[in-house]
Motif scaffolding. Structure first.
Motif, PDB file in Angstrom:
ATOM      1  N   PHE A  23      17.265  29.886  77.798  1.00 12.93           N
ATOM      2  CA  PHE A  23      16.282  30.566  78.637  1.00 12.93           C
ATOM      3  C   PHE A  23      16.777  31.952  79.048  1.00 12.93           C
ATOM      4  O   PHE A  23      16.010  32.916  79.059  1.00 12.93           O
ATOM      5  CB  PHE A  23      15.976  29.727  79.878  1.00 12.93           C
ATOM      6  CG  PHE A  23      14.686  29.004  79.773  1.00 12.93           C
ATOM      7  CD1 PHE A  23      13.497  29.601  80.160  1.00 12.93           C
ATOM      8  CD2 PHE A  23      14.649  27.726  79.252  1.00 12.93           C
ATOM      9  CE1 PHE A  23      12.293  28.935  80.045  1.00 12.93           C
ATOM     10  CE2 PHE A  23      13.456  27.044  79.132  1.00 12.93           C
ATOM     11  CZ  PHE A  23      12.267  27.643  79.529  1.00 12.93           C
ATOM     12  N   THR A  79       8.538  29.695  88.578  1.00 20.38           N
ATOM     13  CA  THR A  79       9.901  29.597  88.054  1.00 20.38           C
ATOM     14  C   THR A  79      10.028  28.381  87.144  1.00 20.38           C
ATOM     15  O   THR A  79       9.697  27.268  87.559  1.00 20.38           O
ATOM     16  CB  THR A  79      10.914  29.473  89.205  1.00 20.38           C
ATOM     17  OG1 THR A  79      10.822  30.625  90.029  1.00 20.38           O
ATOM     18  CG2 THR A  79      12.327  29.342  88.675  1.00 20.38           C
ATOM     19  N   PRO A  80      10.487  28.535  85.899  1.00 22.74           N
ATOM     20  CA  PRO A  80      10.619  27.385  85.001  1.00 22.74           C
ATOM     21  C   PRO A  80      11.621  26.372  85.520  1.00 22.74           C
ATOM     22  O   PRO A  80      12.571  26.715  86.229  1.00 22.74           O
ATOM     23  CB  PRO A  80      11.085  28.016  83.680  1.00 22.74           C
ATOM     24  CG  PRO A  80      11.659  29.336  84.059  1.00 22.74           C
ATOM     25  CD  PRO A  80      10.914  29.791  85.257  1.00 22.74           C
ATOM     26  N   SER A 132       4.521  26.234  87.710  1.00 23.73           N
ATOM     27  CA  SER A 132       5.804  26.311  87.008  1.00 23.73           C
ATOM     28  C   SER A 132       5.762  25.394  85.790  1.00 23.73           C
ATOM     29  O   SER A 132       5.098  24.351  85.812  1.00 23.73           O
ATOM     30  CB  SER A 132       6.948  25.884  87.937  1.00 23.73           C
ATOM     31  OG  SER A 132       7.028  26.720  89.066  1.00 23.73           O
ATOM     32  N   ASN A 167      18.723  33.814  77.413  1.00 24.65           N
ATOM     33  CA  ASN A 167      18.606  34.657  76.220  1.00 24.65           C
ATOM     34  C   ASN A 167      17.169  35.104  75.977  1.00 24.65           C
ATOM     35  O   ASN A 167      16.888  36.288  75.739  1.00 24.65           O
ATOM     36  CB  ASN A 167      19.102  33.899  74.982  1.00 24.65           C
ATOM     37  CG  ASN A 167      20.589  34.047  74.757  1.00 24.65           C
ATOM     38  OD1 ASN A 167      21.251  34.817  75.445  1.00 24.65           O
ATOM     39  ND2 ASN A 167      21.127  33.302  73.804  1.00 24.65           N
ATOM     40  N   GLN A 168      16.250  34.152  76.032  1.00 30.89           N
ATOM     41  CA  GLN A 168      14.872  34.409  75.614  1.00 30.89           C
ATOM     42  C   GLN A 168      14.076  35.236  76.621  1.00 30.89           C
ATOM     43  O   GLN A 168      13.256  36.056  76.240  1.00 30.89           O
ATOM     44  CB  GLN A 168      14.158  33.074  75.365  1.00 30.89           C
ATOM     45  CG  GLN A 168      14.716  32.262  74.217  1.00 30.89           C
ATOM     46  CD  GLN A 168      14.474  32.900  72.863  1.00 30.89           C
ATOM     47  OE1 GLN A 168      13.468  33.593  72.662  1.00 30.89           O
ATOM     48  NE2 GLN A 168      15.379  32.681  71.925  1.00 30.89           N
ATOM     49  N   TYR A 169      14.342  35.011  77.914  1.00 30.22           N
ATOM     50  CA  TYR A 169      13.443  35.565  78.925  1.00 30.22           C
ATOM     51  C   TYR A 169      14.096  36.505  79.939  1.00 30.22           C
ATOM     52  O   TYR A 169      13.394  37.172  80.693  1.00 30.22           O
ATOM     53  CB  TYR A 169      12.754  34.431  79.688  1.00 30.22           C
ATOM     54  CG  TYR A 169      11.929  33.535  78.796  1.00 30.22           C
ATOM     55  CD1 TYR A 169      10.814  34.031  78.120  1.00 30.22           C
ATOM     56  CD2 TYR A 169      12.272  32.200  78.620  1.00 30.22           C
ATOM     57  CE1 TYR A 169      10.054  33.215  77.298  1.00 30.22           C
ATOM     58  CE2 TYR A 169      11.513  31.374  77.793  1.00 30.22           C
ATOM     59  CZ  TYR A 169      10.413  31.878  77.132  1.00 30.22           C
ATOM     60  OH  TYR A 169       9.661  31.070  76.308  1.00 30.22           O
ATOM     61  N   PHE A 170      15.436  36.553  79.961  1.00 28.49           N
ATOM     62  CA  PHE A 170      16.088  37.337  81.008  1.00 28.49           C
ATOM     63  C   PHE A 170      17.129  38.314  80.473  1.00 28.49           C
ATOM     64  O   PHE A 170      18.056  38.701  81.170  1.00 28.49           O
ATOM     65  CB  PHE A 170      16.718  36.408  82.051  1.00 28.49           C
ATOM     66  CG  PHE A 170      15.705  35.529  82.731  1.00 28.49           C
ATOM     67  CD1 PHE A 170      14.773  36.066  83.599  1.00 28.49           C
ATOM     68  CD2 PHE A 170      15.675  34.171  82.486  1.00 28.49           C
ATOM     69  CE1 PHE A 170      13.831  35.263  84.226  1.00 28.49           C
ATOM     70  CE2 PHE A 170      14.738  33.351  83.104  1.00 28.49           C
ATOM     71  CZ  PHE A 170      13.812  33.901  83.971  1.00 28.49           C
ATOM     72  N   SER A 171      17.000  38.684  79.204  1.00 32.84           N
ATOM     73  CA  SER A 171      17.793  39.762  78.592  1.00 32.84           C
ATOM     74  C   SER A 171      19.299  39.511  78.582  1.00 32.84           C
ATOM     75  O   SER A 171      20.090  40.453  78.577  1.00 32.84           O
ATOM     76  CB  SER A 171      17.507  41.101  79.316  1.00 32.84           C
ATOM     77  OG  SER A 171      16.144  41.422  79.239  1.00 32.84           O
ATOM     78  N   LEU A 185      15.756  30.390  87.416  1.00 36.61           N
ATOM     79  CA  LEU A 185      15.575  29.102  86.752  1.00 36.61           C
ATOM     80  C   LEU A 185      16.032  28.001  87.697  1.00 36.61           C
ATOM     81  O   LEU A 185      17.029  28.150  88.391  1.00 36.61           O
ATOM     82  CB  LEU A 185      16.426  29.091  85.475  1.00 36.61           C
ATOM     83  CG  LEU A 185      16.454  27.863  84.585  1.00 36.61           C
ATOM     84  CD1 LEU A 185      15.089  27.640  83.955  1.00 36.61           C
ATOM     85  CD2 LEU A 185      17.510  28.067  83.491  1.00 36.61           C
TER      86      LEU A 185
END
Length: 432
Positions: free
Chosen positions: A276, A195-196, A219, A278-282, A162
């Motif tokens: 982010f 990459t966001p 991105s 949490n939602q996308y990287f476990s 990120l």
């Protein structure tokens, strides 16, 4: 090779003579020789003009509260050199600095004999951080703060989970350009393919550059004020309270202990980053950790009240936008107080505008200089001020001691300017 911490630090600081050498060639060469540590670390890359250190601190505190081990790379240091490379906010040990430099030093010497030239101080320290977090003390995630600009900054060899761009301001204009669009182009250089990007940038011309670069890199930009926004802002005795609504959640009752509207913005970037992860990287960061982490986050020299009696504020406002935020906060929080301002700065800043704003806020202006290669002389700062109550003195220790001892209840002392100056002040105040 080095056997003592003092020898190691002296050699690192000796590289300051090289100044700034934009470009990634030397870093890429060292990364290859170190077996690419930058590719072995989960990272968040944080750029921008103001707010990088505070945003990094909020993220670190949230993650640390959840029990996640966080490495951080920051600059400049405030109290001790080692804090530039830290684990969960704790600077690495002196002996680790020696070990790291002994690993990097042979590469620096070898580079001196090549056509690409010897590495700068910042490049050496950046290489040390990558090597440390990948090979010496692996961490769950590392947060890297950009040193200068972004596109050619030595941290920009990484490919993060990120990217965050906190703000755009007119700083380092001789290197980065003298318009918001020019500077945004340099800051946007940290945007990587796919990459966001989380952005706190406000100026329309800067936003246009950020969005165009992100589109070219495929991105997605998540912009403060659009995909996430704050609400319900109130100032507390020592900080701020607010709510945050984004594409994932609506959160109320968030509190921070650093003062200022700009700190709410920095904190909102941090919460968005945690969402982010949490939602996308476990990652699994609870709401309780987000709230507790925000509230306990502390970054020295950011509107820091170092004394209540007498009232003394330290603030590393080192550019036009920083001074504007400082003056706003002083008037909002202490409208009844007379303000004596001690100011020191680097000579390559837009000093006339910064001093002009302080002149409007201060009852008395005190200009000092300090021991740093690019520091402006007190007499030169004095000449830029239109204040009718001003002094210039090269002995900042004697001046601050005198002003502090003579403060009455209706007067406060504000010490501001270069972060390098604030670093010296912090260390001196510990002993005095």
């Amino acid at each position: 090779m080095f056997t003592t911490y003092e020898e190691a630090i002296d050699w690192i600081h000796s590289r300051l003579r090289l100044g700034v050498k934009p470009g990634l060639t030397r870093m890429e060469w060292m990364m290859e020789r170190l077996n690419h540590p930058e590719r072995k670390i989960k990272t968040i890359h944080i750029g921008g003009t103001n707010g990088k250190g505070s945003t990094l601190t909020y993220i670190r505190s949230i993650l640390e509260t959840e029990g996640i081990e966080v490495g951080t790379f920051t600059s400049p240091y405030i109290e001790q050199f080692n804090e530039r490379i830290s684990i969960n906010g704790v600077p690495i040990k002196d002996e680790e600095i020696v070990q790291l430099l002994n690993d990097i030093y042979p590469l620096a010497i070898e580079l001196e004999g090549t056509e690409i030239g010897e590495p700068t101080e910042f490049e050496i320290i950046t290489a040390m951080a990558f090597h440390y977090f990948a090979h010496i003390h692996p961490v769950d995630i590392a947060l890297f703060e950009v040193g200068l600009g972004g596109r050619w900054d030595s941290t920009n060899v990484l490919h993060p989970l990120l990217s965050i761009i906190t703000s755009i301001g007119l700083d380092h204009t001789k290197i980065l350009g003298d318009t918001y669009a020019d500077i945004a182009g340099e800051k946007a250089g940290i945007i990587k393919s796919g990459t966001p990007v989380i952005s706190g940038v406000k100026q329309p011309e800067a936003l246009q550059v950020i969005n165009r670069t992100a589109k070219e890199k495929r991105s997605t930009v998540y912009q403060l004020g659009k995909q996430f926004s704050t609400f319900g802002h109130t100032s507390t005795g020592c900080g701020e309270s607010f709510g945050l609504e984004n594409i994932f959640h609506k959160r109320e009752g968030l509190e921070i202990s650093m003062a200022g509207t700009h700190q709410i913005e920095n904190a909102s970037l941090a919460v968005m980053a945690a969402e982010f992860l949490n939602q996308y990287f476990s990652f699994d960061i609870s709401e309780e950790s987000m709230k507790a982490g925000l509230k306990k986050a502390y970054w020295p020299g950011r509107f820091e009240r170092v004394s209540n009696d007498p009232l003394i504020i330290l603030d590393g406002a080192h550019n036009q936008e920083g001074i504007e935020a400082l003056c706003h906060e002083l008037e909002k929080r202490y409208p009844e107080k007379k303000k004596q301002v001690v100011f020191a700065a680097l000579a390559d800043k837009k000093l006339d505008q910064m001093i002009g704003m302080l002149d409007q806020t201060a009852n008395k202006m005190i200009f000092v200089d300090f021991d740093f290669p690019r520091a402006a002389a007190a007499k030169d700062l004095y000449s830029l001020s239109s204040s009718t109550n001003k002094i210039a003195d090269s002995d900042w220790k004697a001046v601050i001691q005198s002003e502090r001892d003579s403060l009455s209840d209706e007067v406060m002392l504000v010490i501001t300017g270069s972060l390098y100056f604030i670093s010296e002040i912090k260390q001196w105040l510990k002993d005095n």
